[in-house]
Motif scaffolding. Structure first.
Motif, PDB file in Angstrom:
ATOM      1  N   GLY A  30      -5.187 -16.626  -8.106  1.00  8.89           N
ATOM      2  CA  GLY A  30      -5.513 -15.578  -7.142  1.00  8.89           C
ATOM      3  C   GLY A  30      -6.488 -14.520  -7.615  1.00  8.89           C
ATOM      4  N   VAL A  31      -7.506 -14.930  -8.385  1.00  6.28           N
ATOM      5  CA  VAL A  31      -8.458 -13.957  -8.926  1.00  6.28           C
ATOM      6  C   VAL A  31      -9.816 -13.975  -8.224  1.00  6.28           C
ATOM      7  N   ALA A  32     -10.018 -14.872  -7.281  1.00  7.78           N
ATOM      8  CA  ALA A  32     -11.328 -15.008  -6.638  1.00  7.78           C
ATOM      9  C   ALA A  32     -11.660 -13.808  -5.763  1.00  7.78           C
ATOM     10  N   THR A  33     -12.962 -13.606  -5.559  1.00  3.93           N
ATOM     11  CA  THR A  33     -13.460 -12.614  -4.617  1.00  3.93           C
ATOM     12  C   THR A  33     -14.430 -13.328  -3.670  1.00  3.93           C
ATOM     13  N   PRO A  34     -14.717 -12.743  -2.504  1.00  5.44           N
ATOM     14  CA  PRO A  34     -15.556 -13.430  -1.519  1.00  5.44           C
ATOM     15  C   PRO A  34     -16.906 -13.902  -2.054  1.00  5.44           C
ATOM     16  N   THR A  61      -2.760 -12.902  -5.316  1.00  3.98           N
ATOM     17  CA  THR A  61      -2.403 -12.059  -6.454  1.00  3.98           C
ATOM     18  C   THR A  61      -3.060 -10.687  -6.391  1.00  3.98           C
ATOM     19  N   TYR A  62      -4.335 -10.636  -6.045  1.00  4.60           N
ATOM     20  CA  TYR A  62      -5.077  -9.376  -5.962  1.00  4.60           C
ATOM     21  C   TYR A  62      -5.364  -8.971  -4.519  1.00  4.60           C
ATOM     22  N   GLY A  63      -4.632  -9.544  -3.571  1.00  9.90           N
ATOM     23  CA  GLY A  63      -4.783  -9.157  -2.172  1.00  9.90           C
ATOM     24  C   GLY A  63      -6.073  -9.627  -1.528  1.00  9.90           C
ATOM     25  N   GLN A  64      -6.676 -10.686  -2.079  1.00 10.63           N
ATOM     26  CA  GLN A  64      -7.981 -11.125  -1.590  1.00 10.63           C
ATOM     27  C   GLN A  64      -7.932 -12.421  -0.768  1.00 10.63           C
ATOM     28  N   ALA A  65      -6.751 -12.968  -0.540  1.00 11.53           N
ATOM     29  CA  ALA A  65      -6.666 -14.297   0.074  1.00 11.53           C
ATOM     30  C   ALA A  65      -7.327 -14.349   1.452  1.00 11.53           C
ATOM     31  N   LEU A  66      -7.060 -13.378   2.317  1.00 12.27           N
ATOM     32  CA  LEU A  66      -7.667 -13.396   3.653  1.00 12.27           C
ATOM     33  C   LEU A  66      -9.168 -13.147   3.594  1.00 12.27           C
ATOM     34  N   ALA A  67      -9.591 -12.213   2.747  1.00 15.41           N
ATOM     35  CA  ALA A  67     -11.025 -11.954   2.601  1.00 15.41           C
ATOM     36  C   ALA A  67     -11.741 -13.198   2.085  1.00 15.41           C
ATOM     37  N   ASN A  68     -11.132 -13.876   1.142  1.00 13.10           N
ATOM     38  CA  ASN A  68     -11.724 -15.103   0.609  1.00 13.10           C
ATOM     39  C   ASN A  68     -11.768 -16.201   1.664  1.00 13.10           C
ATOM     40  N   ALA A  81       0.630 -16.708 -11.136  1.00  9.98           N
ATOM     41  CA  ALA A  81       0.283 -17.030  -9.752  1.00  9.98           C
ATOM     42  C   ALA A  81       1.343 -16.507  -8.789  1.00  9.98           C
ATOM     43  N   THR A  82       0.921 -15.733  -7.817  1.00 10.73           N
ATOM     44  CA  THR A  82       1.836 -15.269  -6.784  1.00 10.73           C
ATOM     45  C   THR A  82       1.750 -16.218  -5.589  1.00 10.73           C
ATOM     46  N   GLY A  83       2.343 -15.802  -4.489  1.00  7.95           N
ATOM     47  CA  GLY A  83       2.466 -16.687  -3.354  1.00  7.95           C
ATOM     48  C   GLY A  83       1.151 -17.099  -2.720  1.00  7.95           C
ATOM     49  N   ASN A  84       1.241 -18.191  -1.994  1.00 16.95           N
ATOM     50  CA  ASN A  84       0.102 -18.685  -1.235  1.00 16.95           C
ATOM     51  C   ASN A  84      -0.232 -17.735  -0.084  1.00 16.95           C
ATOM     52  N   LEU A  85      -1.419 -17.898   0.449  1.00 19.38           N
ATOM     53  CA  LEU A  85      -1.779 -17.233   1.693  1.00 19.38           C
ATOM     54  C   LEU A  85      -0.737 -17.579   2.748  1.00 19.38           C
ATOM     55  N   ALA A  86      -0.183 -16.559   3.393  1.00 18.60           N
ATOM     56  CA  ALA A  86       0.832 -16.790   4.421  1.00 18.60           C
ATOM     57  C   ALA A  86       0.189 -17.348   5.687  1.00 18.60           C
ATOM     58  N   THR A  87       0.790 -18.381   6.235  1.00 16.75           N
ATOM     59  CA  THR A  87       0.231 -19.005   7.443  1.00 16.75           C
ATOM     60  C   THR A  87       0.185 -18.015   8.594  1.00 16.75           C
ATOM     61  N   GLU A  88       1.196 -17.163   8.714  1.00 16.62           N
ATOM     62  CA  GLU A  88       1.201 -16.166   9.792  1.00 16.62           C
ATOM     63  C   GLU A  88       0.027 -15.203   9.660  1.00 16.62           C
ATOM     64  N   ASP A  89      -0.250 -14.771   8.442  1.00 16.22           N
ATOM     65  CA  ASP A  89      -1.360 -13.842   8.231  1.00 16.22           C
ATOM     66  C   ASP A  89      -2.690 -14.507   8.566  1.00 16.22           C
TER      67      ASP A  89
END
Length: 310
Positions: A194-198, A221-228, A256-264
């Protein structure tokens, strides 16, 4: 004129894929490192509820050795008890030839293999070198394709590795292309820790000749899953991996923290006007139900918001 630091033009919704395929990984990736074994009956109901919510690709389980992932030791039992829905595919992960044998015995039609973009993770996860992992996967993919199965390739550690640090783009593209050339019909690019950025996402996708065979798999992990994810959609990727309720992580990568949530993900796709076929209300109810079975709140922001408002 754009505000300071902003581009003159941002991609419009018409430049995004019109329809998104959500590759639901909750039953496999989401549950695989739960410390307490989840009853197979609960798993079957979870999968059925996900199908009722409109998900059309639900990764059901893995034929990995029970020694490594005890949670998935019931793979054969689960597939035998699965009530399949028309129009829904239920891929399974296979680690090697023996896993493929078990998948074929179970009558599956879609499999996935799990490779690494880095040397250290290949050794720790597969007991192989970065190069020799492909020698293991090649006969698996060949046999599967000869049997008429669709094959997906997962590529982990595409942006960062907990032991090696940042991963060179060329190294990732080279490993991913080898999986595609081997016969994988789709390549899922994984941000395992979870370290990627857009910007990194855009650069990696641009390294491939086309986004058509690519999918993305982000951890938050860094709150970037939706932005990515949005960055990947803007690059033409139309398949996104996610886990109902944000379940999951990686048993071989402690950070590694959780996957991108499908609901989000669905909430964002709805806001973009993109078609995906999922009923958000039913999905939220399913994740809340599963959270109850696991004895803890769902980490999904949308699930939390819906129940806070309720």
């Amino acid at each position: 004129m754009a505000a300071a630091g902003l581009p003159d033009k941002v991609p419009s919704r018409t430049e995004l894929p019109a329809e998104i395929t959500i590759w639901e990984v909750g039953p496999r990736d989401g549950l695989q490192n739960e410390k307490s074994v989840v009853d197979v009956g609960v798993k079957l109901e979870f999968i059925d509820r996900l199908g009722q919510a409109g998900l059309r690709t639900i990764e059901a389980t893995s034929f990995v050795h029970p020694k490594w992932v005890p949670q998935l030791a019931d793979a054969a039992q689960l597939l035998a008890g699965l009530s399949k829905r028309d129009g829904v595919r239920y891929p399974v992960l296979v680690p090697n030839d023996r896993g493929l044998d078990r998948a074929l015995e179970a009558g599956v039609s879609h499999i996935a293999i799990f490779a690494s973009a880095t040397e250290t993770f290949a050794q720790r996860n597969l007991n192989r070198t970065l190069d020799s992992q492909f020698e293991m996967f090649d006969p698996v993919v060949t046999r599967a394709r000869e049997a008429g199965l669709e094959v997906r390739g997962y590529l982990s550690m595409c942006f960062g590795d907990p032991w090696e640090g940042p991963v060179a783009l060329k190294q990732v593209v080279s490993a991913g292309q080898r999986l595609l050339d081997m016969g994988c019909s789709q390549l899922s690019l994984g941000d395992t820790i979870g370290v990627a950025t857009p910007g990194q996402v855009e650069a990696l996708i641009a390294g491939f000749s086309s986004p058509d065979a690519l999918a993305v798999h982000f951890h938050d992990t860094y709150g970037q899953a939706l932005a990515n994810t949005l960055a990947a959609l803007q690059c033409g990727v139309s398949t996104v991996d996610s886990s109902a309720g944000g379940l999951g992580g990686c048993p071989y990568a402690e950070s590694a923290t959780g996957n991108l949530a499908t609901e989000d993900l669905v909430w964002m796709l709805d806001g973009l006007g993109l078609s995906h076929g999922v009923d958000l209300t039913k999905l939220v109810a399913t994740s809340a139900w599963m959270a109850g079975k696991l004895g803890r709140p769902s980490p999904s922001r949308v699930v939390q918001a819906v129940f806070d408002q309720g």
